[in-house]
Write a protein that holds these residues in place. Sequence first.
Motif, PDB file in Angstrom:
ATOM      1  N   LEU A 196       6.673   1.002  -0.981  1.00 45.50           N
ATOM      2  CA  LEU A 196       6.427   1.282   0.439  1.00 45.50           C
ATOM      3  C   LEU A 196       6.461  -0.132   1.098  1.00 45.50           C
ATOM      4  CD1 LEU A 196       3.299   3.686  -0.013  1.00 45.50           C
ATOM      5  CD2 LEU A 196       5.752   4.153   0.528  1.00 45.50           C
ATOM      6  N   GLY A 197       6.703  -0.914   0.484  1.00 42.83           N
ATOM      7  CA  GLY A 197       6.523  -2.497   1.129  1.00 42.83           C
ATOM      8  C   GLY A 197       5.528  -3.315   1.189  1.00 42.83           C
ATOM      9  N   GLY A 198       4.486  -2.878   0.271  1.00 44.38           N
ATOM     10  CA  GLY A 198       3.102  -3.909   0.039  1.00 44.38           C
ATOM     11  C   GLY A 198       3.056  -4.285  -1.197  1.00 44.38           C
ATOM     12  N   THR A 199       1.894  -5.105  -1.385  1.00 42.99           N
ATOM     13  CA  THR A 199       1.568  -5.711  -2.477  1.00 42.99           C
ATOM     14  C   THR A 199       0.282  -5.096  -2.861  1.00 42.99           C
ATOM     15  OG1 THR A 199       2.502  -7.866  -1.865  1.00 42.99           O
ATOM     16  CG2 THR A 199       0.904  -7.923  -3.614  1.00 42.99           C
ATOM     17  N   ALA A 200       0.398  -4.676  -4.502  1.00 43.25           N
ATOM     18  CA  ALA A 200      -0.723  -4.028  -4.717  1.00 43.25           C
ATOM     19  C   ALA A 200      -2.059  -4.786  -5.089  1.00 43.25           C
ATOM     20  CB  ALA A 200      -0.423  -2.856  -5.970  1.00 43.25           C
TER      21      ALA A 200
ATOM     22  N   ILE B 269       0.894   6.003   4.311  1.00 42.17           N
ATOM     23  CA  ILE B 269       1.441   5.965   5.579  1.00 42.17           C
ATOM     24  C   ILE B 269       1.171   4.471   6.326  1.00 42.17           C
ATOM     25  CG2 ILE B 269       1.884   6.935   7.989  1.00 42.17           C
ATOM     26  CD1 ILE B 269       2.977   8.370   5.506  1.00 42.17           C
ATOM     27  N   ALA B 270      -0.079   4.119   6.394  1.00 42.31           N
ATOM     28  CA  ALA B 270      -0.526   2.732   7.224  1.00 42.31           C
ATOM     29  C   ALA B 270       0.399   1.928   6.281  1.00 42.31           C
ATOM     30  CB  ALA B 270      -1.930   2.719   6.750  1.00 42.31           C
ATOM     31  N   VAL B 271       0.452   1.692   5.006  1.00 40.19           N
ATOM     32  CA  VAL B 271       1.070   0.512   4.332  1.00 40.19           C
ATOM     33  C   VAL B 271       2.532   0.530   4.691  1.00 40.19           C
ATOM     34  CG1 VAL B 271       2.318  -0.124   2.073  1.00 40.19           C
ATOM     35  CG2 VAL B 271      -0.059   0.555   2.186  1.00 40.19           C
TER      36      VAL B 271
ATOM     37  N   VAL C 292      -4.728  -2.838   3.377  1.00 41.14           N
ATOM     38  CA  VAL C 292      -4.900  -1.294   3.606  1.00 41.14           C
ATOM     39  C   VAL C 292      -5.770  -1.052   2.378  1.00 41.14           C
ATOM     40  CG1 VAL C 292      -4.078   0.911   3.517  1.00 41.14           C
ATOM     41  CG2 VAL C 292      -2.812  -1.089   4.738  1.00 41.14           C
ATOM     42  N   HIS C 293      -6.880  -0.311   2.525  1.00 39.97           N
ATOM     43  CA  HIS C 293      -7.893   0.287   1.426  1.00 39.97           C
ATOM     44  C   HIS C 293      -7.377   1.540   1.278  1.00 39.97           C
ATOM     45  CE1 HIS C 293     -10.576  -2.973   0.870  1.00 39.97           C
ATOM     46  NE2 HIS C 293     -10.753  -3.294   1.869  1.00 39.97           N
ATOM     47  N   GLY C 294      -7.113   1.908  -0.016  1.00 38.88           N
ATOM     48  CA  GLY C 294      -6.844   3.432  -0.308  1.00 38.88           C
ATOM     49  C   GLY C 294      -5.147   3.389   0.024  1.00 38.88           C
ATOM     50  N   GLY C 295      -4.357   2.604  -0.460  1.00 43.03           N
ATOM     51  CA  GLY C 295      -2.751   2.530  -0.098  1.00 43.03           C
ATOM     52  C   GLY C 295      -2.230   3.662  -0.604  1.00 43.03           C
TER      53      GLY C 295
END
Length: 329
Positions: free
Chosen positions: A190-194, A162-164, A152-155
């Motif tokens: 949010l559940g992602g890796t930066a 929201i997409a993340v 996701v670009h712009g997380g």
Amino acid sequence: MKAMTIKEFGDSSVFQAADLAKPEVTEGHLVIKVVATSVNTVDMMIRQMGTDLGPLAPQLPGVLGMDFAGTVEAVGKDVTGFAVGDQVFGCAGGLGELQGALAEYILADAKLVAHKPKSISMREAAALPLVGITAYEGLIRAGIQPGQNVLVHGGAGGVGHIAVQLAAYFGGNVFATISDDKQVAVIEKLGGTAINYQQESVADYVAKHTGGTGFELVFDSVGGENLNTSFEAAALNANIATTVSLLNLDLTAAHFKGLSLHVVFMLIPMLHNHKREQHQHILTQLAKIVDEGKLTPILDTQTFSLEDAGKAHDRLASRKVIGKVVIDI
């Protein structure tokens, strides 16, 4: 009713307080007492660019504001599933001939409205419709599958955060680009890796996180020239969803990778009265995901009243915001 209107297009100083007639309910519509609305990038674009955006521009004087959360005040003929007093949310005005939510009441097509998630506040619900529909539509159209590596670009942005969460909900292994290490904790929560794109090249993070094969789905909420970055980061035969594609672009890289590009323009149902019921369906699904504890909109730390509409626009324009700017009506 009280409202903030614009009589010309321009900078944030064009907002003026006004007393307008409260809308009367019509067939297929709801009159909703607005509790909160949120500011989206497209709201600022309409305010600034006006008729350069064609059918998006409202007739002047106009009332901007697309998102809202509030309480049903009146129910039109042939509307089912809603009753006076219901708490609802949606994205139903602020462009073309549709009066926006920077007012105490809004007349909204019932097909663009859904029952508010029970587990979050009105302010949080008002932050969700436009960005939530955009993120959901993009991920579904791009065919998200459990186990996929998703970028996701712009997380940390309005749509991106929201997409993340939705990509994680659908079972993806989610990675998100950021510009500031202060956002690392947000993405992880949010559940992602930066991925700090200012510190890592595309080749480096593709190698690090996908073994060099690329991401099977890229959700690009930055768009524009950043689509070239999306092409570079994508795997062979990957799907890319973008929310911003107003540019001339060389598709050679996409051709040689066999990529599929999905352009998401969630305003189409509002602008053209085309399949509006799909927005109600998505909003209902989003409310379900929220109430399962899998999706939470992030709100900016600053608060604004209706009279502060211009300041709220300036706040979003500052690019210092994580999540959404909300206005209390």
